[in-house]
Motif scaffolding. Structure first.
Motif, PDB file in Angstrom:
ATOM      1  N   ALA A   1       0.763  -1.271   0.113  1.00 13.64           N
ATOM      2  CA  ALA A   1      -0.081  -0.066  -0.032  1.00 13.64           C
ATOM      3  C   ALA A   1       0.942   1.268  -0.050  1.00 13.64           C
ATOM      4  O   ALA A   1       0.594   2.141  -0.826  1.00 13.64           O
ATOM      5  CB  ALA A   1      -0.947  -0.015   1.231  1.00 13.64           C
TER       6      ALA A   1
ATOM      7  N   CYS B   1       3.751   1.610  -1.253  1.00 13.71           N
ATOM      8  CA  CYS B   1       4.517   1.672  -2.752  1.00 13.71           C
ATOM      9  C   CYS B   1       3.245   2.248  -3.696  1.00 13.71           C
ATOM     10  O   CYS B   1       3.584   3.324  -4.394  1.00 13.71           O
ATOM     11  CB  CYS B   1       4.942   0.429  -3.303  1.00 13.71           C
ATOM     12  SG  CYS B   1       6.306  -0.196  -2.507  1.00 13.71           S
ATOM     13  N   LYS B   2       2.189   1.876  -3.479  1.00 14.92           N
ATOM     14  CA  LYS B   2       1.245   2.441  -4.383  1.00 14.92           C
ATOM     15  C   LYS B   2       0.871   3.938  -4.023  1.00 14.92           C
ATOM     16  O   LYS B   2       0.720   5.092  -4.902  1.00 14.92           O
ATOM     17  CB  LYS B   2      -0.553   1.971  -4.080  1.00 14.92           C
ATOM     18  CG  LYS B   2      -0.418   0.515  -5.007  1.00 14.92           C
ATOM     19  CD  LYS B   2      -1.941   0.431  -5.198  1.00 14.92           C
ATOM     20  CE  LYS B   2      -2.177  -0.769  -6.255  1.00 14.92           C
ATOM     21  NZ  LYS B   2      -2.051  -2.104  -5.398  1.00 14.92           N
ATOM     22  N   LYS B   3       0.748   4.224  -2.748  1.00 17.68           N
ATOM     23  CA  LYS B   3       0.518   5.781  -2.185  1.00 17.68           C
ATOM     24  C   LYS B   3       1.422   6.603  -2.603  1.00 17.68           C
ATOM     25  O   LYS B   3       1.180   7.734  -3.170  1.00 17.68           O
ATOM     26  CB  LYS B   3       0.418   5.437  -0.643  1.00 17.68           C
ATOM     27  CG  LYS B   3      -0.111   6.908  -0.026  1.00 17.68           C
ATOM     28  CD  LYS B   3      -0.127   6.841   1.485  1.00 17.68           C
ATOM     29  CE  LYS B   3      -0.304   8.165   2.236  1.00 17.68           C
ATOM     30  NZ  LYS B   3      -0.587   8.000   3.711  1.00 17.68           N
TER      31      LYS B   3
ATOM     32  N   ASN C   1       3.859   6.194  -5.081  1.00 17.69           N
ATOM     33  CA  ASN C   1       4.217   5.598  -6.397  1.00 17.69           C
ATOM     34  C   ASN C   1       5.936   5.244  -6.238  1.00 17.69           C
ATOM     35  O   ASN C   1       6.771   5.902  -6.976  1.00 17.69           O
ATOM     36  CB  ASN C   1       4.274   6.966  -7.250  1.00 17.69           C
ATOM     37  CG  ASN C   1       4.397   6.735  -8.918  1.00 17.69           C
ATOM     38  OD1 ASN C   1       4.219   5.427  -9.148  1.00 17.69           O
ATOM     39  ND2 ASN C   1       4.909   7.529  -9.602  1.00 17.69           N
TER      40      ASN C   1
ATOM     41  N   ASP D   1       7.767  -5.021  -8.343  1.00 21.66           N
ATOM     42  CA  ASP D   1       7.987  -4.352  -9.759  1.00 21.66           C
ATOM     43  C   ASP D   1       8.950  -5.454 -10.442  1.00 21.66           C
ATOM     44  O   ASP D   1       9.059  -5.640 -11.705  1.00 21.66           O
ATOM     45  CB  ASP D   1       8.408  -3.186  -9.873  1.00 21.66           C
ATOM     46  CG  ASP D   1       7.220  -2.360  -9.434  1.00 21.66           C
ATOM     47  OD1 ASP D   1       6.367  -2.063 -10.263  1.00 21.66           O
ATOM     48  OD2 ASP D   1       7.220  -1.578  -8.274  1.00 21.66           O
TER      49      ASP D   1
END
Ligand SMILES: *Cc1c(COP(=O)(O)O)cnc(C)c1O
Length: 366
Positions: free
Chosen positions: A149, A151-153, A155, A180
Motif C-alpha cells: 500500500a 508503494c502505491k500511495k 508511487n 515490480d
C-alpha cells in the motif's frame, strides 16, 4: 557425531544422475553461453515464480544492481535518489544501491520476525524516495500488505531481494513476483543453488526486462550496436542446465527444510536460546535457521566442541562495515542486537533425523 553446516556434496549427490546428464549434454553440445539451456531455464523459472520475464545473469549482486541500473537508464531513478531497505541484510543488497549512486535508507527490522519493520517505513519516505527494496532474509517472506500500500500511495517501485527465499509464498503468489522486479542469487548455498555463480531477475515489465537484458549484454540489443554502457553479466549454459534440474526438485527440498524446522521449533527448549517467531510454512522456506543467544560466541564454541558446525548471519551489519565508514556512528539497536546474538543452526534438505535430534539435544543441554 560431526555435523557440517551445509554439506554441498550431499546436496548435489541427491540429484547427481540428472545433474551429470545435464552437464554432459552442455559439454557435448559445443554451445556454452546464451543458448537453449538459458532459454529453457529462464522460461521455467519465470513460470515457477509467476512472472512474464526472467533474465539470467552472473550472480545475485548483479541481478539487484541491474534492476536499479535499468531504472536509471529508463529515467525513473537518478543519482542521489533514495531506496528504502532493511538495515539487517547481506552487504550485496546495499552494494547494489550504492554502486548505482543511489542512497540506501536503512530501516530497522523487528526482532520478532527479523524482516523490515513496516511501521517505520512511512516516516522515512521523502520526495527523493524511489523504491522500497525488501529482503526475504533467512527464507522468510518480508512482504506485507502495508508495504504494498505504501508503494502505491507514494508511487514507489517495490523491489525484492529474493536471494534467500526461492519457493517462498505470500498468499498464493511466490516471492519474486510480488513487486515490480526481483533479484535472485543461485550461489551454491542458496535454496536453488548452481555449481558456481548465477543469478536472475524476474519481472512483469517488458520495457524493464529488455533494458536489463541489454545491460547484461554490454548494453546491446543488436549485435555490435550498443545502446547503453552495459556490462557482461551472463548465466552460463552449464549453470542454467543444472538449475533447470534443481528447480524441478526445489519444492520437495523446501519441504525437507520445513520438516527440520518444525522439529527444531517443537523440540528446542532452552531459556537461553530464543527462536524467531514461527510463521506458516508457505511463508518460510528456511534458507537458514537462525536462533539468538546473549552468549552467542560461547554457544557457538560449545556446539563446535560437540561436533556441530554453525555460522553467523551476519557478524557485522552493513552500517558498521569499513566500506561504509560514513555510517559507522549511526545507531540501529535492533539490527545490532540481531547481529550480536544470531547463530544459524545446521539446515539443509540433506540433514538426517538423527543429525537433527543430536542438534536439538546439544542445544537443550547448553
Ligand atoms: C547471496 C545474497 C545476495 C548476493 O548473491 P550473490 O549471488 O552471492 O552475488 C544478495 N542478497 C542476499 C540477501 C543474499 O543472501
Amino acid at each position: 557425531m560431526q555435523i557440517p553446516f551445509l554439506p554441498l556434496k550431499s546436496v548435489t549427490e541427491k540429484y547427481s544422475e540428472e545433474i551429470n546428464a545435464a552437464v554432459l549434454r552442455v559439454v557435448n553440445s559445443g554451445w556454452y553461453l546464451q543458448g537453449s539451456e538459458n532459454k529453457s531455464f529462464e522460461e521455467n523459472f519465470a513460470k515457477f515464480i509467476g512472472t512474464e520475464y526472467c533474465i539470467g545473469c552472473a550472480n545475485g549482486l548483479d541481478a539487484l544492481f541491474l534492476i536499479l541500473r535499468a531504472y536509471k537508464e529508463l529515467d525513473i531513478m537518478h543519482d542521489g535518489d533514495e531506496v528504502i531497505v532493511p538495515a539487517n541484510t547481506y552487504i550485496a543488497t546495499i552494494l547494489a544501491i550504492t554502486e548505482n549512486n543511489l542512497k540506501p535508507i536503512l530501516v530497522e527490522p523487528t526482532f520478532d520476525n527479523l524482516e523490515i519493520d513496516d511501521s517505520k517505513i512511512e516516516e522515512r519516505i521523502t520526495p527523493k524516495t524511489r523504491a522500497i527494496m525488501i529482503v526475504h532474509l533467512y527464507g522468510r517472506c518480508a512482504y506485507t500488505e502495508k508495504i504494498g500500500a505504501l508503494c502505491k500511495k507514494y508511487n514507489l517501485k517495490l523491489i525484492e531481494d529474493n536471494a534467500q527465499a526461492h519457493g517462498c509464498c505470500f498468499k498464493d503468489k511466490r516471492t519474486g513476483s510480488l513487486g515490480d522486479a526481483a533479484g535472485h542469487s543461485f550461489y551454491p548455498g542458496k535454496n536453488l543453488g548452481a555449481l558456481g555463480d548465477g543469478g536472475a531477475v524476474t519481472t512483469d515489465n517488458q520495457q524493464l526486462a529488455e533494458c536489463i537484458r541489454a545491460l547484461a549484454n554490454y548494453g546491446s540489443q543488436k549485435k555490435y550496436v550498443f545502446k547503453y554502457c552495459g556490462r557482461n553479466s551472463r548465466l552460463d549454459e552449464i549453470q542454467a542446465a543444472v538449475l533447470d534440474v534443481k528447480l524441478r526438485h526445489l519444492d520437495e527440498d523446501n519441504v525437507c527444510r520445513q520438516k527440520i524446522a518444525k522439529y527444531y521449533y517443537e523440540n528446542i527448549n532452552n531459556s537461553k536460546i530464543v527462536l524467531p517467531k514461527r510463521i506458516a510454512d508457505k511463508n518460510n522456506v528456511y534458507h537458514l535457521f537462525p536462533v539468538f543467544c546473549r552468549e552467542r560466541n560461547n554457544f557457538q564454541q560449545y556446539l563446535k566442541d560437540s561436533g556441530i558446525q554453525t555460522l553467523i548471519h551476519y557478524p557485522i551489519p552493513p552500517h558498521k562495515q569499513e566500506c561504509y565508514k560514513k555510517w559507522n556512528n549511526i545507531s540501529l539497536p535492533i539490527t545490532e542486537k540481531i547481529h550480536n546474538q544470531e547463530l544459524s543452526l545446521p539446515m539443509s534438505p540433506c540433514l538426517t533425523w538423527e543429525e537433527a535430534e543430536y542438534v536439538v539435544d546439544c542445544v537443550n543441554a547448553f
